[in-house]
Write a protein that holds these residues in place. Sequence first.
Motif, mmCIF file in Angstrom:
data_model
loop_
_atom_site.group_PDB
_atom_site.id
_atom_site.type_symbol
_atom_site.label_atom_id
_atom_site.label_comp_id
_atom_site.label_asym_id
_atom_site.label_seq_id
_atom_site.Cartn_x
_atom_site.Cartn_y
_atom_site.Cartn_z
ATOM 1 N N ARG A 1 -26.062 36.139 -0.720
ATOM 2 C CA ARG A 1 -25.773 37.088 0.364
ATOM 3 C C ARG A 1 -25.095 36.384 1.539
ATOM 4 N N GLN A 2 -25.548 35.188 1.843
ATOM 5 C CA GLN A 2 -24.919 34.468 2.939
ATOM 6 C C GLN A 2 -23.479 34.117 2.593
ATOM 7 N N ARG A 3 -23.224 33.787 1.336
ATOM 8 C CA ARG A 3 -21.849 33.500 0.920
ATOM 9 C C ARG A 3 -20.963 34.745 1.024
ATOM 10 N N VAL A 4 -21.528 35.911 0.742
ATOM 11 C CA VAL A 4 -20.773 37.153 0.909
ATOM 12 C C VAL A 4 -20.407 37.344 2.380
ATOM 13 N N ALA A 5 -21.371 37.075 3.269
ATOM 14 C CA ALA A 5 -21.101 37.201 4.704
ATOM 15 C C ALA A 5 -20.001 36.235 5.136
ATOM 16 N N ILE A 6 -20.017 35.026 4.584
ATOM 17 C CA ILE A 6 -18.963 34.051 4.889
ATOM 18 C C ILE A 6 -17.633 34.521 4.319
ATOM 19 N N GLY A 7 -17.673 35.070 3.086
ATOM 20 C CA GLY A 7 -16.454 35.595 2.471
ATOM 21 C C GLY A 7 -15.843 36.721 3.280
ATOM 22 N N ARG A 8 -16.695 37.582 3.834
ATOM 23 C CA ARG A 8 -16.211 38.680 4.679
ATOM 24 C C ARG A 8 -15.453 38.128 5.893
ATOM 25 N N ALA A 9 -15.916 36.975 6.402
ATOM 26 C CA ALA A 9 -15.215 36.341 7.527
ATOM 27 C C ALA A 9 -13.893 35.725 7.072
ATOM 28 N N ILE A 10 -13.887 35.117 5.901
ATOM 29 C CA ILE A 10 -12.684 34.430 5.410
ATOM 30 C C ILE A 10 -11.523 35.388 5.208
ATOM 31 N N VAL A 11 -11.801 36.571 4.625
ATOM 32 C CA VAL A 11 -10.703 37.485 4.274
ATOM 33 C C VAL A 11 -9.943 37.968 5.504
ATOM 34 N N ARG A 12 -10.547 37.879 6.665
ATOM 35 C CA ARG A 12 -9.857 38.315 7.885
ATOM 36 C C ARG A 12 -8.832 37.288 8.364
ATOM 37 N N GLU A 13 -8.876 36.074 7.784
ATOM 38 C CA GLU A 13 -7.951 34.994 8.152
ATOM 39 C C GLU A 13 -7.894 34.824 9.673
ATOM 40 N N PRO A 14 -9.030 34.523 10.284
ATOM 41 C CA PRO A 14 -9.105 34.472 11.745
ATOM 42 C C PRO A 14 -8.547 33.179 12.325
ATOM 43 N N GLU A 15 -8.368 33.202 13.652
ATOM 44 C CA GLU A 15 -7.993 31.982 14.368
ATOM 45 C C GLU A 15 -9.193 31.043 14.466
ATOM 46 N N LEU A 16 -10.380 31.618 14.657
ATOM 47 C CA LEU A 16 -11.607 30.838 14.792
ATOM 48 C C LEU A 16 -12.696 31.445 13.924
ATOM 49 N N PHE A 17 -13.456 30.567 13.256
ATOM 50 C CA PHE A 17 -14.685 30.979 12.595
ATOM 51 C C PHE A 17 -15.858 30.620 13.505
ATOM 52 N N LEU A 18 -16.735 31.582 13.758
ATOM 53 C CA LEU A 18 -17.920 31.349 14.568
ATOM 54 C C LEU A 18 -19.157 31.575 13.711
ATOM 55 N N PHE A 19 -20.062 30.587 13.690
ATOM 56 C CA PHE A 19 -21.280 30.665 12.893
ATOM 57 C C PHE A 19 -22.490 30.572 13.823
ATOM 58 N N ASP A 20 -23.360 31.578 13.780
ATOM 59 C CA ASP A 20 -24.557 31.574 14.621
ATOM 60 C C ASP A 20 -25.793 31.364 13.748
ATOM 61 N N GLU A 21 -26.231 30.106 13.634
ATOM 62 C CA GLU A 21 -27.395 29.715 12.823
ATOM 63 C C GLU A 21 -27.388 30.394 11.451
ATOM 64 N N PRO A 22 -26.322 30.203 10.660
ATOM 65 C CA PRO A 22 -26.172 30.957 9.411
ATOM 66 C C PRO A 22 -27.143 30.563 8.303
ATOM 67 N N LEU A 23 -27.795 29.404 8.427
ATOM 68 C CA LEU A 23 -28.653 28.936 7.333
ATOM 69 C C LEU A 23 -30.137 29.102 7.617
ATOM 70 N N SER A 24 -30.489 29.630 8.767
ATOM 71 C CA SER A 24 -31.896 29.617 9.171
ATOM 72 C C SER A 24 -32.787 30.519 8.328
ATOM 73 N N ASN A 25 -32.201 31.483 7.621
ATOM 74 C CA ASN A 25 -33.008 32.362 6.767
ATOM 75 C C ASN A 25 -33.157 31.842 5.341
ATOM 76 N N LEU A 26 -32.568 30.702 5.045
ATOM 77 C CA LEU A 26 -32.583 30.166 3.683
ATOM 78 C C LEU A 26 -33.676 29.117 3.525
ATOM 79 N N ASP A 27 -34.156 28.969 2.292
ATOM 80 C CA ASP A 27 -35.141 27.909 2.046
ATOM 81 C C ASP A 27 -34.442 26.549 2.019
ATOM 82 N N ALA A 28 -35.230 25.493 1.943
ATOM 83 C CA ALA A 28 -34.688 24.138 2.135
ATOM 84 C C ALA A 28 -33.585 23.800 1.138
#
Length: 334
Positions: A139-166
Amino acid sequence: MGSLQLKSIRKAYGTHDVLKGIDLEVKDGEFVIFVGPSGCGKSTLLRSIAGLEDVTSGAVLINGTDVTVTPPAKRGISMVFQSYALYPHLTVKDNMGLGLKQAGTAKDEIDNRVEKASSMLSLAPYLARRPAELSGGQRQRVAIGRAIVREPELFLFDEPLSNLDAALRVQTRLEIARLHRSLRATMIYVTHDQVEAMTLADKIVVMNAGAIEQIGSPMELYNRPANIFVAGFIGSPQMNFIPAEKLEQSGAKIVGIRPEHITLSREQGTWAAKVIHVEHLGADTIIYLESDQTGLLTVRLFGEHKYEPDDTVYATPDTGHMHRFDENDQAIRA
């Protein structure tokens, strides 16, 4: 891809300053991480860059253009949040392409971008699935993919891994690092986890109480911390801090030494100490000591070592790796 410049960014709620005049420059293609304790202002700063927070004063420039009052959708940024924020009734493919569809992008172009992003993120086999059929990491990779397809000037990540296990945190961290190399994109990433910061960043911005304490590469911060706060925040286990007067160090208030820069012996050494606790981690052994000369002391030894509580030992610091701090907690440079 995109550069960023922040000029004297201040954010206040009433009389309370959350951001206290932030100046920062991020070069095209850099991976910059904001790190600091909870409540230090790092997420507020990221949201100010995105336009999700209005700044009280100062300017935000993306690619040299002032976007301080520009709406978020027109800033050329994509943001990945801690929560995945996926639509449960849509497939992976539709979740990834929804923003483009809403922007009126042609279907063929949407399909091409989604196909490219899903290939980068190993999501091609899951495009027909819905979020409930995916693991947290997927699911997190899908969220990242959704950001990639927009081809933005900047990628901003707000604690994207905090919901994942170690284990998933490590895997996804590697995927983000690989993605940065592949896209050569400008990425700004917020975390409270200094391991993420040390392993991903080209440049780390250490924040505390709404201000920047130090900016530098991971090893610059590790080897040459600007002050006691940075010295204590970067590195695990935390740096040992010893009153200089106990070590007869003139001209300093505090002396710091990292746990990995201390050796132990049962026969002789600089500081006599008693073992009070031992953590066996396999690759490392963390030993906590009590010494009349230093107080509580943490030592990190590589590999497995057979020390027990109440053992008498001798600790010897590598004096070449000692850090000295003045009465204002600032580093004293040799």
